[in-house]
Design a protein around this motif. Structure first.
Motif, short mmCIF file in Angstrom:
data_model
loop_
_atom_site.label_atom_id
_atom_site.label_comp_id
_atom_site.label_asym_id
_atom_site.label_seq_id
_atom_site.Cartn_x
_atom_site.Cartn_y
_atom_site.Cartn_z
N MET A 43 34.22 58.71 -7.46
CA MET A 43 33.77 60.04 -7.86
C MET A 43 34.80 60.80 -8.69
O MET A 43 34.53 61.90 -9.16
CB MET A 43 33.42 60.88 -6.62
N GLN A 44 35.98 60.21 -8.87
CA GLN A 44 36.94 60.81 -9.81
C GLN A 44 36.30 60.98 -11.17
O GLN A 44 36.63 61.87 -11.91
CB GLN A 44 38.13 59.89 -10.06
N PHE A 51 34.63 66.77 -6.88
CA PHE A 51 35.31 66.58 -5.61
C PHE A 51 36.82 66.70 -5.80
O PHE A 51 37.36 66.20 -6.79
CB PHE A 51 35.04 65.18 -5.07
N THR A 52 37.49 67.35 -4.87
CA THR A 52 38.94 67.36 -4.89
C THR A 52 39.47 67.13 -3.48
O THR A 52 38.77 67.35 -2.50
CB THR A 52 39.52 68.70 -5.39
N LEU A 53 40.71 66.68 -3.44
CA LEU A 53 41.40 66.50 -2.15
C LEU A 53 42.51 67.51 -2.07
O LEU A 53 43.13 67.87 -3.08
CB LEU A 53 42.05 65.12 -2.10
N THR A 95 48.17 56.20 1.96
CA THR A 95 48.64 57.59 2.12
C THR A 95 47.66 58.37 2.99
O THR A 95 48.07 59.15 3.86
CB THR A 95 48.74 58.28 0.74
N ILE A 96 46.38 58.16 2.76
CA ILE A 96 45.37 58.89 3.54
C ILE A 96 45.27 58.32 4.95
O ILE A 96 45.08 59.05 5.91
CB ILE A 96 44.00 58.80 2.84
N LEU A 146 34.23 57.70 -2.80
CA LEU A 146 34.93 58.93 -3.19
C LEU A 146 35.88 58.63 -4.34
O LEU A 146 36.03 59.42 -5.28
CB LEU A 146 35.69 59.50 -1.99
N TRP A 147 36.51 57.47 -4.27
CA TRP A 147 37.41 57.05 -5.35
C TRP A 147 36.65 56.97 -6.68
O TRP A 147 37.16 57.37 -7.72
CB TRP A 147 38.01 55.70 -4.96
N ASN A 170 36.85 68.45 -0.71
CA ASN A 170 36.08 69.64 -1.01
C ASN A 170 35.27 69.41 -2.27
O ASN A 170 35.76 68.84 -3.24
CB ASN A 170 37.06 70.81 -1.23
N LYS A 226 47.50 52.04 -2.40
CA LYS A 226 48.49 53.07 -2.13
C LYS A 226 47.81 54.38 -1.69
O LYS A 226 48.24 55.04 -0.74
CB LYS A 226 49.29 53.33 -3.42
N TRP A 227 46.73 54.69 -2.37
CA TRP A 227 45.96 55.89 -2.04
C TRP A 227 45.47 55.83 -0.61
O TRP A 227 45.62 56.76 0.17
CB TRP A 227 44.80 55.98 -3.02
#
Lengths: 618, 160
Positions: free
Chosen positions: A243-244, A201-203, A128-129, A240-241, A174, A124-125
């Motif tokens: 890296m949460q 990291f954030t989106l 969306t991206i 990146l996933w 970022n 789903k992620w």
């Protein structure tokens, strides 16, 4: 006896076969754990003492208790968590979906029989991206904020259905320190500098970043499409996933945004190594340089900042037009019948942008200004002409064409009274007023750890060491009223009573004004205060006075500067200090320059020096 | 402060959207020319390159979308874009052109051949969209939607 022998053989066979199987498995795990890609996945790096350690500082990122320090333990724990028969399907699925990049890599190369990744949330992620490509976003330096002096870097994930106009709603990745919102501003600044906030990291939607850098801080933005194909982008996103789970100690100079983005990007390909050359310093222009050298950069797009636009717009209006816009800003009405429809539109547009800028910058009264802003827009909306104001042109040189961020030099110093000496210099970072200006913001000098030593018949001496040497010389213009400042901290030599050069330890600050265009002819004058110590003064003394300078770009590769200073001193032996210098820098190529300097220094006595230096940037 | 305000708006969402004429968007309520945000962001961003405020998510953006599950519908996207870009949008609408207006038409799903009509319409109706300097993003979205609904060529783009 025979039986015993048989049993023994059987037994030994059993033992040997199982141990040799274990041996093969152990060997495979060892090989895997040493693969560069596994080390990249775990952000492992060899430390100062040769021990391997992960840069991630969050235990949630590791499946093994010893994971931060042991790639092989972490590998074994991962394989166990992904595939062990002792674990339930749900437990295994959870681990796989928490670390999909590790799972995918292990499955692809060595555990082909593992089931396909099945993670609904991840799917789903990704949908969306909707990733197609990546863009490196480089907002240029912002002198008035310590973390932004070198600029910043972030990524934009470009979607499959994205057009140029829709990139604003693409997602930005970022890396930033995550502050504690209960801290006050001063504490915040301090903690940010010493790295006590964890980095993460954030989106967020890209427009948030555009507004932040372009509108609020007025920093031009460069956008470099990165040369990755879709599957490589997918690989980066999988990590990146993961890296949460990860937080890092955020260090301003080393483990900063630029470094972390590179360690994310290098997961695109098995053999891509972007971080190993950064041992203790990674600044945004280095990021750009390393990506350029790995042939990952494409032609950048330029997004002028709000301030750049405003300045450029103001230059397109006539004197009367500009005055009319100023009148509108003060709340007056536009005179009737003086301007054409196009001119009127330009005046309303400029007045709105200008007032809006002042409104935010100076925190003007909302009750008074907000209705005025709206009415300026309303008046503009009645004019059915397209905007007559042209956008600012793209600067000739984008940042990847700039010189390297560190510098070494070698040359000869000639003194009137002292001995001729060999001069060797090194500057950790970044740019001064004479270095080739291509790719850097004009009128700004940032020196960190700028050291030079001289060697002559009597030995080797420290000649100067500037820990910080910064100047922000934004010129005044029609739109902006800017102040200039400088800050300098370090050690240098000045002439003592017998013209012998002795040490001066100092801290200086200056404040003043600049005029002109840093790309052409640019001048400044500052009021300066200095605190002096060391051999040059008896105890500590204070100096106060002024300094001024002019920089002139005489041809494409040549810059000349003339600078001088005069300071009164609170020293009973010497009441004043002054200095005059003329410098000439000629750029031979992107990373080579020759510089000549003539300096006259007066303190307890006078000394004159001439220097000729060859400089290399890297 | 703004963060609190938006958080409060989101908490009140079921109630707020029941009150609204048209149940579109997220009920996000940032105000036109809210002001002063700049200074705060500057101070906060000063040492860490971080940002504060709404519309920053973790990697999985658990707060993205109106229901907090990460589901993003077209109207959510439009609502969030308007909410995050009120001033830029007002400026572009007053000129009938610009990157933010183009992004809005794209996010709204307006076809290429109808974009000019859309841009002209919203420019002509500027004062009906941005009804006052205190208008909120939710109201702007509703105003845009009702203007589109009552326009004969664009009515098919009405969000529901």
């Amino acid at each position: 006896m025979k039986y015993i022998l048989l049993i023994f053989i059987l037994f030994s066979k059993l033992v040997f076969s199982s141990s040799s199987q274990e041996h093969t498995l152990g060997a495979l795990e060892k090989i895997l754990s040493e693969k560069p890609y596994w080390l990249k996945l775990g952000h492992y790096k060899k430390g100062l003492y040769g021990f391997v350690e992960s840069e991630v500082d969050d235990p949630r990122f590791f499946l093994s208790k010893n994971g931060k320090f042991s790639p092989i333990d972490e590998l074994k724990a991962s394989i166990h968590a992904f595939s062990s028969e002792q674990l339930s399907q749900t437990e295994k699925a959870q681990s796989r979906c928490k670390f999909p990049a590790r799972y995918t890599w292990l499955k692809k190369h060595y555990y082909k029989h593992w089931p396909d990744l099945d993670c609904p949330e991840l799917i789903k992620w990704k949908s969306t991206i909707n990733p197609m490509g990546l863009t490196l976003v480089f907002p240029t330096a912002f002198m008035n904020s310590p973390s932004s002096m070198f600029g910043h870097t972030l990524l934009r994930i470009d979607a499959k259905d994205q057009t140029r106009s829709k990139e604003l709603v693409a997602f930005a990745v970022n890396f930033a320190a995550e502050p504690d919102s209960t801290d006050n501003a001063a504490l915040y600044a301090l903690k940010g500098l010493v790295g006590s906030y964890p980095g993460k990291f954030t989106l967020m939607p890209y427009y948030r970043k555009v507004r932040e850098y372009s509108d609020i801080e007025s920093r031009d933005i460069w956008e470099y499409p990165l040369n990755f194909d879709e599957s490589q982008v997918q690989r980066i996103l999988l990590h990146l996933w993961e890296m949460q789970q990860a937080t890092f100690d955020y260090y301003f100079i080393s483990e900063n945004c630029s470094y972390q983005l590179l360690s994310l990007l290098q997961l695109a390909k098995e053999d891509l190594d972007l971080t190993s050359e950064f041992n203790f310093k990674a600044i945004p222009s280095d990021t750009v340089a390393v990506l350029r050298d790995s042939e990952l950069l494409e032609q950048p797009k330029y997004r002028p900042a709000f301030g750049t636009k405003l300045h450029h717009y103001a230059g397109q209006l006539s004197f009367q037009g500009l005055n009319a816009a100023k009148g509108l800003i003060r709340g007056e009405k536009l005179p009737v019948g003086v301007f054409s429809e196009k001119q009127t539109a330009a005046i309303y547009e400029l007045a709105y942008e200008w007032l809006n800028f002042n409104y935010h910058e100076n925190a003007l009264n909302r009750g008074e200004i907000a209705p005025r802003l709206r009415s300026l827009l309303y008046e503009r909306s009645k004019l059915k002409v397209s905007s007559p104001l042209l956008p600012p042109p793209r600067p000739l040189a984008s940042p990847e064409l700039g010189h390297g961020s560190s510098r070494i030099g070698v040359g000869e110093n000639y003194y009137k009274y002292g001995q001729q000496s060999l001069n060797m210099s090194y500057r950790l970072a970044y740019h001064d007023l004479l270095d080739a200006p291509a790719g850097f913001i004009g009128g700004a000098k940032i020196g960190f750890f700028d050291i030079s030593a001289i060697s002559n018949a009597s030995g080797l001496y420290l000649d100067q060491l500037y820990l910080i040497d910064a100047m922000s010389l934004a010129p005044d213009n029609t739109v902006f009223d800017s102040w200039s400042w400088k800050m300098k901290l370090g050690f240098e030599r000045q002439p003592d009573i017998d013209s012998k050069r002795v040490g001066r330890v100092f801290a200086e600050a200056g404040y003043g004004k600049s005029i002109g265009d840093p790309q052409l002819l640019h001048g400044y004058i500052l009021g300066t205060v200095a605190v002096n110590g060391g051999d040059i003064s008896q105890g500590i003394n204070i100096g106060a006075g002024f300094e001024a300078g002019v920089t002139w770009q005489i041809s494409e590769g040549d810059r000349i500067s003339l600078s001088g200073r005069w300071l009164a001193l609170s020293d009973s032996n010497s009441h004043k200090q002054h200095e005059l210098a003329i410098r000439w820098n000629t750029s031979l190529s992107q990373n080579w320059s020759v510089r000549a300097e003539v300096i006259q220094q007066n303190w307890h006595s006078q000394e004159r020096a001439a220097k000729l230096l060859l400089l290399y940037y890297f | 402060m703004k963060k609190l305000f938006v958080a409060a708006t989101i908490t009140l969402l079921p109630f707020a959207s029941a009150m609204a004429d048209q149940d579109i968007g997220c009920g996000l309520g940032s105000q036109l020319f809210a002001g002063k945000e700049g200074k705060v962001v500057k101070v906060l961003g000063a040492t860490t390159n971080g940002t504060s405020g709404n519309q920053t998510f973790g990697i999985t953006f658990g707060t993205l979308g109106c229901d907090g599950t990460g589901t993003v519908t077209a109207s959510t996207k439009v609502a969030q874009f308007i909410d995050g870009n009120m001033e830029q949008l007002a400026r572009d609408v007053s000129r009938g052109e610009g990157e933010f207006l183009e992004t809005l038409t794209e996010a709204w799903g307006i076809n290429e051949q109808d974009k000019v009509a859309f841009n002209m319409l919203v420019q002509a109706k500027f004062s009906e969209v941005f009804t006052s300097e205190n208008v909120t993003s939710q109201v702007v979205l509703e105003n845009l939607n009702s203007i589109i609904a009552s326009d004969s060529t664009l009515t098919s783009y009405t969000l529901s």
